[in-house]
Motif scaffolding. Structure first.
Motif, short mmCIF file in Angstrom:
data_model
loop_
_atom_site.label_atom_id
_atom_site.label_comp_id
_atom_site.label_asym_id
_atom_site.label_seq_id
_atom_site.Cartn_x
_atom_site.Cartn_y
_atom_site.Cartn_z
N GLY A 1 0.87 -1.18 0.00
CA GLY A 1 0.00 0.00 0.00
C GLY A 1 0.90 1.22 0.00
N PHE A 2 0.78 2.04 -1.03
CA PHE A 2 1.69 3.18 -1.19
C PHE A 2 0.91 4.48 -1.09
N VAL A 3 1.26 5.30 -0.10
CA VAL A 3 0.68 6.64 -0.03
C VAL A 3 1.70 7.59 -0.65
N PHE A 4 1.38 8.09 -1.84
CA PHE A 4 2.32 8.96 -2.55
C PHE A 4 2.29 10.36 -1.93
N GLN A 5 3.38 11.08 -2.16
CA GLN A 5 3.52 12.41 -1.58
C GLN A 5 2.38 13.33 -2.04
N ASN A 6 2.01 13.22 -3.32
CA ASN A 6 0.91 14.06 -3.82
C ASN A 6 -0.39 13.25 -3.91
#
Lengths: 373, 222
Positions: A79-84
């Motif tokens: 699960g990746f929470v991107f910076q934007n």
């Protein structure tokens, strides 16, 4: 089902990497370092969006990378929470989360998506598109989507790994504080490794169980935030975590115990860090003291030797910053100034300002020794 | 009104659009996202048909489409049909002439998709194929729509290349724009005017509907 994440990465280009760390299920590991230190690249390696030249990445015993294997992102439960945030603008909040649930049986997909949206307090906003949501709400959708992928269905709070790349950098401070508290609450129930990339040391201190200090791709120190921030293993780490009171001294024998000689003063040391250094008398060392370890003496009660590690110097700057004043003291025999804080009230009452003499105590228990650089 | 010519023009425009659009996606996607040696050259080749005079293009196409030409002989061997002065040849010429109109808008649209959007899709477990259908094409939709309309309208109005390659055969290669030329040559001004007006209306309707749809998409996206 859940398992630890073990990472070991080495490469020369496009940016150098040389680090190894692990993260247990339920643990939150913060990767900190200045921009360009390779934090995000490490995260992208774990996600499968970048391949390092060599190394290995294992999650829950499964080989994701190394020994000729490099699984694509789709085959890693990340699960990746991107910076934007990288929400898909043409999909509603609900559909953004649904997208991450391809592995869940179609019958329970919608229920699972609703579950995760509720967990991040977005129930009722399912139908909105990202453009119709505030920055904080978008961040929550991104978190719900990442959790849906990493942790799967509501019954199985285990499985993958949650990666967050500066997740709170794009929201205002009030929202940031709120989101941090929510993450701190949420993570207690998550039995997966969580890796958080941040350049904010406060964030790392508040959220992380352990932190890794990265500099030019190299892991300089791994440890609890308290360890790293108060007991850096080297002057380089001390500088990276913003400790400015960094000096050089010599260990000497005095009164039957080892003391520190610095700027003509003999300082008592409470604790000698274990490690490679022998801390023998005569040895040159670096040492550091956080601003909180420096206490201003009352000018009307000058110390007569009874105070701990007394040091006297001339005030170079007294910068008022709200209720606290940031003081910089020049110590005779030391090129570098000593920085500390005192309450603005005390400074005002005693009419302390640049050019005046002040004496302080250096708390023995806050003095931290490091091998000479 | 030359109804046969109108029907032929519409068929040609529709087929060109339907065949060219998927090809444009295939070509534009790597052009938008990858850097390779000679990319500038490929970009220039894609734009070239836009800059060449239609007669020049038609002249060269006539050469390769001829029964003894490279493509013409192959097509003849394959299907037993000729590529010059036939609908097949018209369609082939039309596909080549419209490459810039189809590829450019699609390429710009793919370039505008942030890399993170695709990466987010991959991290959600979507395969490359699913990412194309569920993320890239919806986000590139305004570009695809422009490509569609530009190709369709441009094919309807194409004159020079069509005349060079196809000639003026009733029911086979006489498109509406050639029929208009024909009418003017025959001093049938009212016939030419009716057909011209029709082409103007179709072009206007197509462009207007494009603006309408992409604005709607824009609202949806933002």
């Amino acid at each position: 089902m859940g398992g630890a994440l073990e990472v070991e990465l080495r490469q020369q280009t496009p940016i150098p990497l040389d680090c190894a760390f692990d993260c247990a299920p339920g643990e939150l590991l913060a990767l900190v370092g200045p921009s360009g230190s390779g934090k995000t690249t490490v995260l992208r390696c774990i996600a499968g969006l970048h391949s390092a030249t060599e190394g290995s990445i294992r999650c829950g015993g499964a080989n994701w990378f190394g020994t000729g294997v490099s699984l694509p992102p789709q085959q890693r439960r990340v699960g990746f929470v991107f910076q934007n945030y990288s929400l898909l603008p043409h999909l509603s909040a609900f559909d953004n989360v649904m997208m991450a649930l391809g592995d869940v049986s179609p019958a329970s997909r919608a229920e699972t998506a609703r579950h995760w949206l509720a967990r991040v307090h977005l129930d009722g906003l399912d139908g909105r598109r990202p453009a119709q949501l505030s920055g904080g709400q978008q961040q929550r959708v991104a978190l719900a989507r990442a959790l849906a992928r990493a942790a799967g269905g509501p019954a199985a709070l285990a499985g993958g790994v949650l990666l967050m790349d500066e997740p709170f950098s794009a929201v205002d401070q009030v929202t940031r504080r709120k989101l941090r508290a929510e993450l701190a609450r949420l993570r207690q129930e998550l039995a997966i490794p969580i890796v958080l990339v941040t350049h904010d040391l406060d964030e790392a201190r508040q959220l992380a169980d352990r932190m890794v200090v990265l500099h030019r791709g190299k892991a300089l120190q791994t440890g609890s935030p308290e360890d790293v921030l108060l007991r850096p293993c080297s002057p380089a780490v001390a500088r990276l975590v913003g400790l400015t009171n960094l000096f050089q001294g010599t260990l000497i024998e005095g009164d039957g115990k080892t003391c520190l000689e610095w700027a003509g003063c003999r300082l008592t040391i409470a604790d000698f860090p274990s490690g490679a250094a022998g801390w023998a008398p005569g040895e040159q060392v670096n040492w550091v003291i956080p601003p909180e370890g420096v206490l201003l003496h009352r000018p009307d009660h000058p110390s007569r030797g009874e105070a701990e590690n007394p040091v006297t110097g001339t005030i170079i700057e007294a910068l008022r910053m709200g209720s606290f004043t940031q003081l910089t003291l020049s110590i005779p025999g030391e090129a570098q100034p000593l920085a500390f804080q005192a309450s603005s009230h005390t400074i005002q009452r005693n009419k302390l300002g640049p050019g005046q003499t002040a004496s302080v105590t250096l708390l023995a228990e806050r003095i931290h020794l490091m091998p000479k650089e | 009104m030359d109804w046969t010519a109108l029907s032929l023009s519409l068929q040609l425009a529709l087929l060109t659009t339907l065949l060219l659009l998927p090809a444009a996606v295939l070509v534009a996607r790597p052009l938008a996202w990858t850097v390779f040696p000679g990319k500038g050259l490929v970009d220039a080749l894609v734009v070239l048909p836009l800059l060449l005079p239609p007669t020049v293009l038609g002249f060269y196409l006539l050469g390769v489409f001829a029964p003894q030409g490279v493509l013409g002989s192959a097509w003849l061997a394959l299907t037993g049909r000729s590529l010059v002065f036939s609908f097949d040849g018209l369609l082939a010429a039309s596909l080549l002439v419209n490459i810039p109109f189809a590829v450019q808008p699609v390429q710009r649209a793919f370039e505008a998709i942030p890399r993170e959007a695709r990466e987010a899709a991959w991290c959600c477990g979507l395969s490359n194929w699913q990412t194309l259908w569920r993320v890239e094409l919806p986000l590139a939709w305004p570009g695809l729509a422009s490509a569609m309309v530009l190709t369709f309208v441009h094919t309807l109005g194409e004159f020079g290349v069509v005349l060079m390659v196809g000639g003026n055969l009733d029911g086979a290669t006489r498109t509406l724009s050639i029929a208009i030329y024909d009418r003017v040559q025959a001093f049938d001004d009212s016939g030419a005017a009716r057909m011209s007006l029709l082409l103007v209306l179709i072009a206007f309707a197509a462009v207007a509907s494009l603006h309408f749809f992409t604005r709607k998409v824009g609202r949806r996206g933002n």
